[in-house]
Design a protein around this motif. Structure first.
Motif, PDB file in Angstrom:
ATOM      1  N   LYS A   1       0.839  -1.198   0.000  1.00  0.00           N
ATOM      2  CA  LYS A   1       0.000   0.000   0.000  1.00  0.00           C
ATOM      3  C   LYS A   1       0.875   1.250   0.000  1.00  0.00           C
ATOM      4  N   CYS A   2       2.080   1.136   0.580  1.00  0.00           N
ATOM      5  CA  CYS A   2       2.969   2.292   0.723  1.00  0.00           C
ATOM      6  C   CYS A   2       4.420   1.830   0.619  1.00  0.00           C
ATOM      7  N   ILE A   3       5.277   2.672   0.025  1.00  0.00           N
ATOM      8  CA  ILE A   3       6.723   2.407  -0.056  1.00  0.00           C
ATOM      9  C   ILE A   3       7.446   3.659   0.416  1.00  0.00           C
ATOM     10  N   ALA A   4       8.322   3.519   1.423  1.00  0.00           N
ATOM     11  CA  ALA A   4       9.102   4.651   1.932  1.00  0.00           C
ATOM     12  C   ALA A   4      10.519   4.575   1.392  1.00  0.00           C
ATOM     13  N   LEU A   5      10.966   5.654   0.723  1.00  0.00           N
ATOM     14  CA  LEU A   5      12.315   5.749   0.161  1.00  0.00           C
ATOM     15  C   LEU A   5      13.038   6.895   0.868  1.00  0.00           C
TER      16      LEU A   5
ATOM     17  N   ARG B   1      30.365  -4.739  -4.354  1.00  0.00           N
ATOM     18  CA  ARG B   1      29.294  -5.474  -5.005  1.00  0.00           C
ATOM     19  C   ARG B   1      28.012  -4.693  -5.250  1.00  0.00           C
ATOM     20  N   ALA B   2      27.785  -3.602  -4.530  1.00  0.00           N
ATOM     21  CA  ALA B   2      26.565  -2.840  -4.800  1.00  0.00           C
ATOM     22  C   ALA B   2      26.753  -2.072  -6.102  1.00  0.00           C
ATOM     23  N   ALA B   3      25.685  -2.019  -6.889  1.00  0.00           N
ATOM     24  CA  ALA B   3      25.753  -1.232  -8.116  1.00  0.00           C
ATOM     25  C   ALA B   3      25.994   0.227  -7.742  1.00  0.00           C
ATOM     26  N   GLU B   4      26.606   0.931  -8.636  1.00  0.00           N
ATOM     27  CA  GLU B   4      26.786   2.372  -8.471  1.00  0.00           C
ATOM     28  C   GLU B   4      25.411   2.993  -8.185  1.00  0.00           C
ATOM     29  N   THR B   5      25.400   4.058  -7.372  1.00  0.00           N
ATOM     30  CA  THR B   5      24.130   4.545  -6.818  1.00  0.00           C
ATOM     31  C   THR B   5      23.113   4.925  -7.893  1.00  0.00           C
ATOM     32  N   ARG B   6      23.568   5.486  -8.994  1.00  0.00           N
ATOM     33  CA  ARG B   6      22.594   5.881 -10.008  1.00  0.00           C
ATOM     34  C   ARG B   6      21.920   4.653 -10.630  1.00  0.00           C
ATOM     35  N   MET B   7      22.670   3.541 -10.738  1.00  0.00           N
ATOM     36  CA  MET B   7      22.067   2.312 -11.262  1.00  0.00           C
ATOM     37  C   MET B   7      20.993   1.787 -10.304  1.00  0.00           C
ATOM     38  N   LEU B   8      21.259   1.893  -9.004  1.00  0.00           N
ATOM     39  CA  LEU B   8      20.241   1.499  -8.031  1.00  0.00           C
ATOM     40  C   LEU B   8      18.999   2.373  -8.188  1.00  0.00           C
ATOM     41  N   ALA B   9      19.223   3.690  -8.339  1.00  0.00           N
ATOM     42  CA  ALA B   9      18.093   4.610  -8.516  1.00  0.00           C
ATOM     43  C   ALA B   9      17.303   4.249  -9.778  1.00  0.00           C
ATOM     44  N   GLU B  10      18.036   3.856 -10.816  1.00  0.00           N
ATOM     45  CA  GLU B  10      17.368   3.472 -12.067  1.00  0.00           C
ATOM     46  C   GLU B  10      16.535   2.197 -11.868  1.00  0.00           C
ATOM     47  N   ASN B  11      17.075   1.236 -11.093  1.00  0.00           N
ATOM     48  CA  ASN B  11      16.315   0.016 -10.789  1.00  0.00           C
ATOM     49  C   ASN B  11      15.021   0.357 -10.053  1.00  0.00           C
ATOM     50  N   TRP B  12      15.143   1.265  -9.084  1.00  0.00           N
ATOM     51  CA  TRP B  12      13.951   1.697  -8.347  1.00  0.00           C
ATOM     52  C   TRP B  12      12.955   2.360  -9.297  1.00  0.00           C
ATOM     53  N   ARG B  13      13.475   3.257 -10.125  1.00  0.00           N
ATOM     54  CA  ARG B  13      12.611   4.031 -11.029  1.00  0.00           C
ATOM     55  C   ARG B  13      11.835   3.101 -11.969  1.00  0.00           C
TER      56      ARG B  13
ATOM     57  N   VAL C   1       6.286   7.357  -0.296  1.00  0.00           N
ATOM     58  CA  VAL C   1       6.701   8.439   0.599  1.00  0.00           C
ATOM     59  C   VAL C   1       8.202   8.596   0.423  1.00  0.00           C
ATOM     60  N   ALA C   2       8.630   9.734  -0.144  1.00  0.00           N
ATOM     61  CA  ALA C   2      10.024   9.859  -0.591  1.00  0.00           C
ATOM     62  C   ALA C   2      10.657  11.151  -0.095  1.00  0.00           C
ATOM     63  N   ASN C   3      11.960  11.076   0.148  1.00  0.00           N
ATOM     64  CA  ASN C   3      12.735  12.219   0.644  1.00  0.00           C
ATOM     65  C   ASN C   3      12.995  13.218  -0.482  1.00  0.00           C
ATOM     66  N   ALA C   4      12.409  14.394  -0.370  1.00  0.00           N
ATOM     67  CA  ALA C   4      12.543  15.427  -1.406  1.00  0.00           C
ATOM     68  C   ALA C   4      13.950  16.020  -1.462  1.00  0.00           C
ATOM     69  N   ASP C   5      14.766  15.776  -0.426  1.00  0.00           N
ATOM     70  CA  ASP C   5      16.094  16.391  -0.358  1.00  0.00           C
ATOM     71  C   ASP C   5      17.200  15.546  -0.980  1.00  0.00           C
ATOM     72  N   ASP C   6      16.871  14.327  -1.408  1.00  0.00           N
ATOM     73  CA  ASP C   6      17.858  13.447  -2.038  1.00  0.00           C
ATOM     74  C   ASP C   6      17.530  13.328  -3.524  1.00  0.00           C
TER      75      ASP C   6
ATOM     76  N   VAL D   1      14.471  11.287  -5.436  1.00  0.00           N
ATOM     77  CA  VAL D   1      13.418  12.006  -6.169  1.00  0.00           C
ATOM     78  C   VAL D   1      13.312  11.479  -7.601  1.00  0.00           C
ATOM     79  N   TRP D   2      14.462  11.281  -8.223  1.00  0.00           N
ATOM     80  CA  TRP D   2      14.458  10.779  -9.607  1.00  0.00           C
ATOM     81  C   TRP D   2      13.837   9.382  -9.662  1.00  0.00           C
ATOM     82  N   ALA D   3      14.212   8.540  -8.679  1.00  0.00           N
ATOM     83  CA  ALA D   3      13.674   7.175  -8.637  1.00  0.00           C
ATOM     84  C   ALA D   3      12.165   7.178  -8.415  1.00  0.00           C
ATOM     85  N   ALA D   4      11.695   8.048  -7.520  1.00  0.00           N
ATOM     86  CA  ALA D   4      10.276   8.052  -7.153  1.00  0.00           C
ATOM     87  C   ALA D   4       9.403   8.737  -8.199  1.00  0.00           C
ATOM     88  N   SER D   5      10.006   9.556  -9.042  1.00  0.00           N
ATOM     89  CA  SER D   5       9.221  10.379  -9.973  1.00  0.00           C
ATOM     90  C   SER D   5       8.461   9.566 -11.014  1.00  0.00           C
TER      91      SER D   5
END
Length: 412
Positions: A130-134, A144-156, A167-172, A176-180
């Motif tokens: 019902k809700c996802i908090a980022l 081993r973690a993907a570079e952060t932008r790749m993670l954001a792309e996976n989320w997006r 529910v997403a942090n407007a300051d990161d 924001v790009w992932a949640a948009s």
């Protein structure tokens, strides 16, 4: 499960029973909680088990690089005002651990689930939340973690078209790009202390402009959205402009930010901010984090810091000099074996504190502290480090497996 119908097929029930048996055997053998191995066995027997267990729950997923476990705990406390909650409170946040946790909550109404960043899209598909908090995205486990932008792309991509309220942090900017891509987003001004992973625009690669608390890309126009919830000092501002005081037993600005996001999530489920924030006061420690324990005649406060963003927040919590600080860093598989992130941490913030260094990678840390002109001693173990400190409070900061080692040693 909540509701009238039993969603579990005979096969699913067998999988749950087998998983619990294996978990119990693992605990009896002294190999930890058994939740991960139990979940793996259960999912082998019924690959659809996570979806079946979630189908009668109102779920909220919590994902981030830092603060997942604490925020999951705060949301769980808030939602208990509205009904029984099942949660993976110990932080086993991949599908096996999540499946294990949900299998233990037969009467629950809500599922509050911490999810590892890399698994978010898949768990969202299975649990229909019902809700996802980022909360945030920053560098972590470099080997081993993907570079952060790749993670954001996976989320997006994974959240595009999701029916969940995000529910997403407007300051990161990465969050924001992932949640948009989601049709229904509630923006929270939760702050961002660590900015070094967000200087280039995730949308076009341009240079991010950061005047004051604002941010925008001068090239493509991607910019900070207008938040409807905000952390303001010791208060949460709700969408009506009302300010609700945050009373936490957990220290620091980062936990106030976690509380602000948690209050926004609770409101999605109909729990008002005043009730949600009062419930959050119950949380004293989270899986040992922030606990103060007596050891060898001293008071040790246990603090977890796994990556540069976490260390930066943790330095802002510690008592002023000359409070002694013990630092412990390992590089086992659960930590990530690449310790080059130590060079991203500003250790000059520890100037004036007597420092003791322990852990598998104490020499890596010693080199880093030497370059930062810090006074420190390298010690064999916690016992030796504590003996070198005067009676009273000691701040102990450790990364993931080092933190587990410390908890075992002090009997926490």
């Amino acid at each position: 499960m909540a509701g009238n119908s039993d969603p579990l097929t005979p096969r699913a029930k067998l999988a749950v029973t087998a998983g619990k048996a294996v978990a119990a055997a693992s605990r009896a053998a002294g190999r930890g909680s058994g939740s991960v191995i139990g979940g793996r066995v259960a999912l082998k027997l019924d690959p659809d088990l996570l979806a079946r267990l979630a189908q009668n729950l109102d779920c909220v997923l919590v994902s981030a690089t830092n603060g997942k476990t604490t925020t999951t705990r705060l949301i769980a406390e808030a939602l208990r005002a509205a009904g029984p909650v099942v949660s993976n409170a110990l932080g086993a946040n991949m599908p096996a651990g999540i499946t294990s946790a949900l299998a233990g909550g037969s009467d629950a109404k809500f599922g509050v689930i911490e999810v590892d960043e890399k698994y978010l899209a898949g768990v969202a598909r299975d649990t229909d939340p019902k809700c996802i908090a980022l909360l945030n995205l920053s560098r972590d486990q470099l080997d081993r973690a993907a570079e952060t932008r790749m993670l954001a792309e996976n989320w997006r991509e994974g959240l595009a078209g999701s029916k969940a309220v995000v529910v997403a942090n407007a300051d990161d900017p990465l969050v924001v790009w992932a949640a948009s891509s989601s049709p229904n987003v509630i923006w929270v001004a939760a702050g961002q202390m660590w900015k070094d992973d967000a200087w280039s625009c995730p949308s076009c690669g341009g240079v991010m402009q950061r005047p004051g608390d604002d941010w925008f890309c001068g090239e493509c126009g991607f910019r900070r959205p207008t938040p409807s919830w905000a952390l303001s000092g010791d208060h949460v501002i709700d969408p009506h402009g009302s300010a609700w005081p945050i009373h936490l037993q957990l220290p620091g600005r980062a936990n106030k930010a976690n509380a602000a996001s948690s209050a926004a999530v609770a409101a999605v489920f109909g729990v008002p901010p005043q009730v949600a924030l009062e419930r959050m006061y119950q949380v004293q420690a989270v899986a040992g984090r922030y606990d103060v324990v007596q050891f060898e005649g001293r008071d040790l406060r246990l603090l977890l810091a796994k990556n540069p963003a976490g260390w930066l927040e943790t330095f802002s919590l510690i008592d002023p000099p000359p409070t002694p600080v013990i630092l412990s860093v390992n590089a086992r598989s659960a930590d990530g074996t690449d310790t080059s992130w130590l060079w991203d941490v500003d250790y000059t913030r520890l100037t004036g504190h007597p420092i003791c260094v322990i852990g598998d990678r104490k020499l890596d840390l010693a080199v880093r502290l030497e370059v930062a002109n810090q006074q420190f001693q390298v010690c064999e173990d916690l016992d030796q480090a504590v003996q070198l400190c005067p009676p009273g409070r000691i701040e102990v900061i450790a990364n993931y497996t080092a933190f587990q080692d410390l908890r075992r040693r002090v009997g926490n």
